[in-house]
Design a protein around this motif. Structure first.
Motif, PDB file in Angstrom:
ATOM      1  N   LEU A  94       0.843  -1.189   0.000  1.00 34.52           N
ATOM      2  CA  LEU A  94       0.000   0.000   0.000  1.00 34.52           C
ATOM      3  C   LEU A  94       0.879   1.239   0.000  1.00 34.52           C
ATOM      4  N   THR A  95       0.502   2.203  -0.825  1.00 37.64           N
ATOM      5  CA  THR A  95       1.218   3.480  -0.902  1.00 37.64           C
ATOM      6  C   THR A  95       0.205   4.591  -1.097  1.00 37.64           C
ATOM      7  N   GLN A  96       0.718   5.820  -1.091  1.00 39.26           N
ATOM      8  CA  GLN A  96      -0.131   6.959  -1.411  1.00 39.26           C
ATOM      9  C   GLN A  96      -0.568   6.873  -2.867  1.00 39.26           C
ATOM     10  N   LEU A  97      -1.646   7.539  -3.175  1.00 38.19           N
ATOM     11  CA  LEU A  97      -2.029   7.717  -4.574  1.00 38.19           C
ATOM     12  C   LEU A  97      -0.874   8.365  -5.322  1.00 38.19           C
ATOM     13  N   THR A  98      -0.803   8.122  -6.604  1.00 35.45           N
ATOM     14  CA  THR A  98       0.241   8.725  -7.424  1.00 35.45           C
ATOM     15  C   THR A  98       0.267  10.240  -7.251  1.00 35.45           C
ATOM     16  N   SER A  99      -0.900  10.872  -7.173  1.00 38.98           N
ATOM     17  CA  SER A  99      -0.972  12.334  -7.058  1.00 38.98           C
ATOM     18  C   SER A  99      -0.455  12.847  -5.715  1.00 38.98           C
ATOM     19  N   PHE A 100      -0.298  11.987  -4.727  1.00 36.51           N
ATOM     20  CA  PHE A 100       0.237  12.375  -3.411  1.00 36.51           C
ATOM     21  C   PHE A 100       1.525  11.618  -3.095  1.00 36.51           C
ATOM     22  N   SER A 101       2.231  11.174  -4.106  1.00 33.06           N
ATOM     23  CA  SER A 101       3.398  10.315  -3.894  1.00 33.06           C
ATOM     24  C   SER A 101       4.504  10.960  -3.073  1.00 33.06           C
ATOM     25  N   THR A 102       4.529  12.276  -2.977  1.00 26.82           N
ATOM     26  CA  THR A 102       5.558  12.938  -2.166  1.00 26.82           C
ATOM     27  C   THR A 102       5.141  13.081  -0.701  1.00 26.82           C
ATOM     28  N   VAL A 103       3.911  12.730  -0.380  1.00 29.64           N
ATOM     29  CA  VAL A 103       3.412  12.808   0.999  1.00 29.64           C
ATOM     30  C   VAL A 103       3.693  11.474   1.691  1.00 29.64           C
ATOM     31  N   PRO A 104       4.472  11.483   2.764  1.00 31.81           N
ATOM     32  CA  PRO A 104       4.791  10.209   3.420  1.00 31.81           C
ATOM     33  C   PRO A 104       3.585   9.620   4.156  1.00 31.81           C
ATOM     34  N   LEU A 105       3.528   8.297   4.180  1.00 28.17           N
ATOM     35  CA  LEU A 105       2.572   7.622   5.047  1.00 28.17           C
ATOM     36  C   LEU A 105       3.089   7.759   6.469  1.00 28.17           C
ATOM     37  N   ARG A 106       2.188   7.707   7.438  1.00 24.33           N
ATOM     38  CA  ARG A 106       2.616   7.760   8.843  1.00 24.33           C
ATOM     39  C   ARG A 106       2.133   6.525   9.570  1.00 24.33           C
ATOM     40  N   VAL A 107       3.025   5.942  10.348  1.00 24.83           N
ATOM     41  CA  VAL A 107       2.678   4.804  11.206  1.00 24.83           C
ATOM     42  C   VAL A 107       2.835   5.281  12.644  1.00 24.83           C
ATOM     43  N   SER A 125     -10.722  18.072   1.905  1.00 25.37           N
ATOM     44  CA  SER A 125     -11.905  18.924   1.916  1.00 25.37           C
ATOM     45  C   SER A 125     -12.825  18.458   0.794  1.00 25.37           C
ATOM     46  N   VAL A 126     -14.003  19.044   0.713  1.00 22.30           N
ATOM     47  CA  VAL A 126     -14.951  18.689  -0.343  1.00 22.30           C
ATOM     48  C   VAL A 126     -14.274  18.864  -1.697  1.00 22.30           C
ATOM     49  N   GLY A 127     -14.424  17.878  -2.546  1.00 13.27           N
ATOM     50  CA  GLY A 127     -13.879  17.940  -3.897  1.00 13.27           C
ATOM     51  C   GLY A 127     -12.477  17.383  -4.053  1.00 13.27           C
ATOM     52  N   VAL A 128     -11.795  17.131  -2.938  1.00 11.67           N
ATOM     53  CA  VAL A 128     -10.444  16.560  -3.020  1.00 11.67           C
ATOM     54  C   VAL A 128     -10.546  15.082  -3.360  1.00 11.67           C
ATOM     55  N   ARG A 129      -9.731  14.661  -4.288  1.00 11.84           N
ATOM     56  CA  ARG A 129      -9.671  13.261  -4.682  1.00 11.84           C
ATOM     57  C   ARG A 129      -8.642  12.584  -3.780  1.00 11.84           C
ATOM     58  N   HIS A 130      -9.063  11.568  -2.997  1.00 12.40           N
ATOM     59  CA  HIS A 130      -8.113  10.843  -2.158  1.00 12.40           C
ATOM     60  C   HIS A 130      -8.450   9.368  -2.114  1.00 12.40           C
ATOM     61  N   GLY A 131      -7.592   8.581  -1.494  1.00 13.99           N
ATOM     62  CA  GLY A 131      -7.714   7.130  -1.440  1.00 13.99           C
ATOM     63  C   GLY A 131      -6.338   6.550  -1.193  1.00 13.99           C
ATOM     64  N   TYR A 132      -6.004   5.460  -1.857  1.00 12.86           N
ATOM     65  CA  TYR A 132      -4.686   4.848  -1.713  1.00 12.86           C
ATOM     66  C   TYR A 132      -4.375   3.998  -2.928  1.00 12.86           C
ATOM     67  N   SER A 133      -3.124   3.593  -3.017  1.00 15.39           N
ATOM     68  CA  SER A 133      -2.683   2.721  -4.092  1.00 15.39           C
ATOM     69  C   SER A 133      -2.345   1.361  -3.504  1.00 15.39           C
ATOM     70  N   ALA A 134      -2.768   0.315  -4.160  1.00 15.73           N
ATOM     71  CA  ALA A 134      -2.426  -1.056  -3.762  1.00 15.73           C
ATOM     72  C   ALA A 134      -1.737  -1.724  -4.933  1.00 15.73           C
TER      73      ALA A 134
END
Length: 161
Positions: free
Chosen positions: A11-24, A55-64
């Motif tokens: 699992l990783t961030q979406l391609t559009s957020f690839s520079t944002v680190p996941l946090r554990v 916020s409203v309208g932001v596209r988010h999710g994750y990559s598997a």
């Protein structure tokens, strides 16, 4: 899986957020929305996008396994996480979910999952009840409510440079 098999997904961030680190985090969710089932005890928290990024309208999710699964936030609810609960007392969740959908964001981790050989299986004490929550019309699910999934484990890949 409930049939005794185990699979592995990355699992990783979406391609559009690839520079944002996941946090554990351990039993905390600083900068993220709270898990719904903290009654299940200590947990590992895997956060994708912090509350201030949604916020409203932001596209988010994750990559598997290098496949993005996203949705457009419809109501500013900012849940964006997987939570792995120890649930040592085998408590029921405070908030349950319906059955596992086959194509929704809660099931996306199965996309491209690699079935493991039995010699690579993790022992049962590494398997956690897991809550997946992507608010704002993404979805909510917890493994205790799914017939075909017993739980999840969290692994971390270390890369040396």
């Amino acid at each position: 899986m409930s049939d005794g098999t185990q699979s592995e997904s990355t699992l990783t961030q979406l391609t559009s957020f690839s520079t944002v680190p996941l946090r554990v985090m351990v039993s905390e969710y600083t900068d993220y929305s709270a898990p719904s089932n903290e009654n299940l005890g200590a947990y590992l928290f895997l956060g994708f996008l912090t509350e201030d990024r949604i916020s409203v309208g932001v596209r988010h999710g994750y990559s598997a396994n290098d496949v993005d699964q996203d949705f457009v936030n419809c109501d500013s609810k900012s849940h964006s996480y997987f939570t792995f609960f120890s649930n040592m007392n085998n408590l029921p969740p405070q908030i349950a979910s319906g059955g596992m959908c086959s194509t929704c964001i809660m099931a996306h981790w199965k996309t491209g999952a690699k079935m493991l050989q039995s010699g690579d299986y993790l022992p049962d004490n590494y398997i956690f009840d897991t809550e997946i929550h992507f608010g704002g019309c993404g979805g909510f699910g917890i493994t205790t409510s799914w017939n075909n999934v017993d739980g999840f484990a969290l692994g971390v890949k270390y890369v040396y440079y």
